[in-house]
Write an enzyme that holds these catalytic residues in place. Structure first.
Site, PDB file in Angstrom:
ATOM      1  N   LYS A  64       0.869  -1.182   0.000  1.00 24.64           N
ATOM      2  CA  LYS A  64       0.000   0.000   0.000  1.00 24.64           C
ATOM      3  C   LYS A  64       0.903   1.227   0.000  1.00 24.64           C
ATOM      4  O   LYS A  64       1.969   1.215   0.636  1.00 24.64           O
ATOM      5  CB  LYS A  64      -0.849  -0.060   1.276  1.00 24.64           C
ATOM      6  CG  LYS A  64      -1.944   0.980   1.411  1.00 24.64           C
ATOM      7  CD  LYS A  64      -2.751   0.690   2.698  1.00 24.64           C
ATOM      8  CE  LYS A  64      -3.887   1.671   2.904  1.00 24.64           C
ATOM      9  NZ  LYS A  64      -4.704   1.314   4.112  1.00 24.64           N
ATOM     10  N   SER A 139      -9.528   1.367   3.125  1.00 22.28           N
ATOM     11  CA  SER A 139      -8.689   2.180   2.269  1.00 22.28           C
ATOM     12  C   SER A 139      -7.649   1.378   1.473  1.00 22.28           C
ATOM     13  O   SER A 139      -7.073   1.912   0.527  1.00 22.28           O
ATOM     14  CB  SER A 139      -7.968   3.239   3.109  1.00 22.28           C
ATOM     15  OG  SER A 139      -7.131   2.642   4.060  1.00 22.28           O
ATOM     16  N   SER A 163      -9.625  -1.191   7.114  1.00 26.44           N
ATOM     17  CA  SER A 163      -9.051  -0.965   5.786  1.00 26.44           C
ATOM     18  C   SER A 163      -8.371  -2.155   5.133  1.00 26.44           C
ATOM     19  O   SER A 163      -8.095  -2.117   3.940  1.00 26.44           O
ATOM     20  CB  SER A 163      -8.060   0.190   5.832  1.00 26.44           C
ATOM     21  OG  SER A 163      -8.772   1.391   5.752  1.00 26.44           O
TER      22      SER A 163
END
Ligand code: GLN
Length: 453
Positions: A64, A139, A163
């Site tokens: 990420k 996310s 997330s």
């Protein structure tokens, strides 16, 4: 089941080249923000020459884009950091590299990890791997999609309030949010320090276990890390599992409920005892979360002032420099959270909001702890619905926050919680179930899921 084993059987160069090719073929999903091709190929050659060895030798992965990584920018999907080249790597990345893994790029996210759909990214939304009109979740939306598309066997994510789990469930992959403190957060862009965790999204539980085993452990650079307790395990005898009633009541999509019930049936077939449990404080979890987390965000984001990191606005005075840099660097959702956070921490409102939320949080933790005296794990859906449509919730922040209702409780209590695939809706969208356990019961949750997988 393991997908990683297939990679170990091939040359590292072949793995990296294939992963990069596949990534480029799938650019329409907007799951990847940048590639670290040169560094990845260099490392691949070192693996193939035997200079680098380890349990993940030559296995490509994607992180990420809130993990600091060498050889590639770390943007946190924000304009603030869009050109930021980190001077060091996150401990989690260092540990994976020490075992021969190769980071090939960085995945899209909601800017600074604020969101649940990856629509808050400064670089546009990521699309769901199963239907491009739907959100990837967030996310860690990019991380979920790159695993779902088979670009890499695993990807790294962060989970502050869901997330990792929610995008995993939206894209039919495994998502592990460990016990708070399991993996070092050093070198990961901070969101809310009392709930931030680092974990993995993978194609199978076994693969996720291996990655967690490598990443976990104490780090002198992160005071909150626990001495290493994680080790993959097998189940010994039947377990007692509580179905969270409040998560199965009205408000939950009927197909999500049916998939969860089917998973519960599978657990029963394996001999586990499953009973309904009720948690009276769950209804406050979302309110607690959206006070405590913005408070910590407003404090953590104070460092982005246009002076120390990233983009700096053209300005005449220092005040203007701060103001304009923040105006241009942050997305609307980042600003909303900074404002809520500053408000609940301000002198006139601290007692009424922040302090009250922390007290309620302690009661919620107690309620979980009481249940874990009787139950080995709790089960429920990951999210009330499968992936919603792109744009469906963007105009209403509260509607977007409501989608986090099932993931934030475990985050507030620092508990391990995992998301595992549990089927698809009639229109082909994945559905996940969530297993939540007592602190440090991460391996038990994964063992349960492995049995049903
Ligand atoms: N969707 C949640 C939020 O917006 C969770 C985010 C996260 O875990 N990083 O806060």
């Amino acid at each position: 089941m393991t997908v990683i084993a297939d990679y170990i059987g091939r040359t590292a160069r072949e793995n990296v080249v294939n992963a990069l090719l596949k990534a480029r073929e799938n650019e329409e999903f907007n799951a990847i923000l940048s590639y670290s091709e040169e560094r990845a190929l260099e490392r691949a050659d070192k693996v193939d020459s035997g200079e680098i060895t380890g349990r993940l030798a030559g296995v490509p992965f994607i992180a990420k884009d809130n993990f600091l990584t060498l050889g590639v920018t770390t943007s946190a999907a924000s304009n603030f950091l869009k050109d930021f080249k980190a001077p060091l790597q996150a401990t989690a990345i260092e540990k994976l590299e020490a075992e021969g893994a190769i980071c090939i790029g960085k995945a899209n996210l909601d800017a600074f990890a604020h969101g649940g759909s990856t629509e808050n990214s400064a670089f546009g939304p990521t699309k769901n791997a199963f239907n491009q009109e739907h959100v990837a979740g967030g996310s860690s939306g990019g991380s979920a999609v790159v695993v779902a598309l088979g670009i890499v066997p695993f990807a790294l994510g962060s989970d502050t309030g869901g997330s990792i789990r929610q995008p995993a469930s939206f894209n039919n992959v495994v998502g592990i949010k460990p016990t708070y403190g399991t993996v070092s957060r050093y070198g990961v862009v901070a969101m809310a320090s009392s709930t931030d965790t680092i974990g993995v999204l993978a194609s199978s539980i076994e693969d996720a276990e291996l990655v967690m085993d490598i990443m976990s452990g104490q780090d002198t650079k992160d005071m909150t890390t626990l001495p290493d307790f994680f080790a993959p395990a097998q189940l010994e005898g039947p377990k007692k599992i509580g179905v969270i009633k409040e998560f199965m009541d009205e408000g939950v999509d009927s197909e999500v409920k049916a998939a969860t019930e089917q998973y519960i049936e599978a657990l029963k077939q394996k001999g586990h005892v499953v009973e309904e449990v009720s948690m009276s404080l769950l209804k406050y979890a979302l309110a607690i979360y959206y006070i405590v987390v913005p408070a910590e965000i407003s404090s953590n984001l104070g460092r982005y002032d246009g002076v120390r990191y990233g983009a700096r606005a053209e300005a005449g005075t220092l005040g203007e420099l701060y103001g304009l840099s923040r105006d241009q660097g942050f997305m609307q959702e980042n600003k909303r959270r900074i404002m809520i956070g500053s408000y609940v921490l301000s002198s006139g409102f601290f007692d009424a909001y922040y302090l009250q939320a922390q007290k309620a949080r302690t009661l919620l933790v107690d309620e979980f702890n009481t249940l874990f005296k009787t139950y080995d794990a709790l089960i429920g859906p990951v999210a009330p619905t499968p992936a919603f449509k792109l744009g469906e919730n963007t105009s209403d922040p509260v509607k977007m926050y409501l989608a986090d209702i099932m993931t934030v409780p475990a985050s507030l209590a620092g508990l391990p919680a995992i998301s595992v695939p549990a089927g698809k809706s009639q229109n082909g969208l994945p559905i996940g179930v969530q297993l939540i356990g007592a602190r440090k019961s991460d391996a038990l949750l994964m063992a349960l899921a492995k049995e049903v997988e």
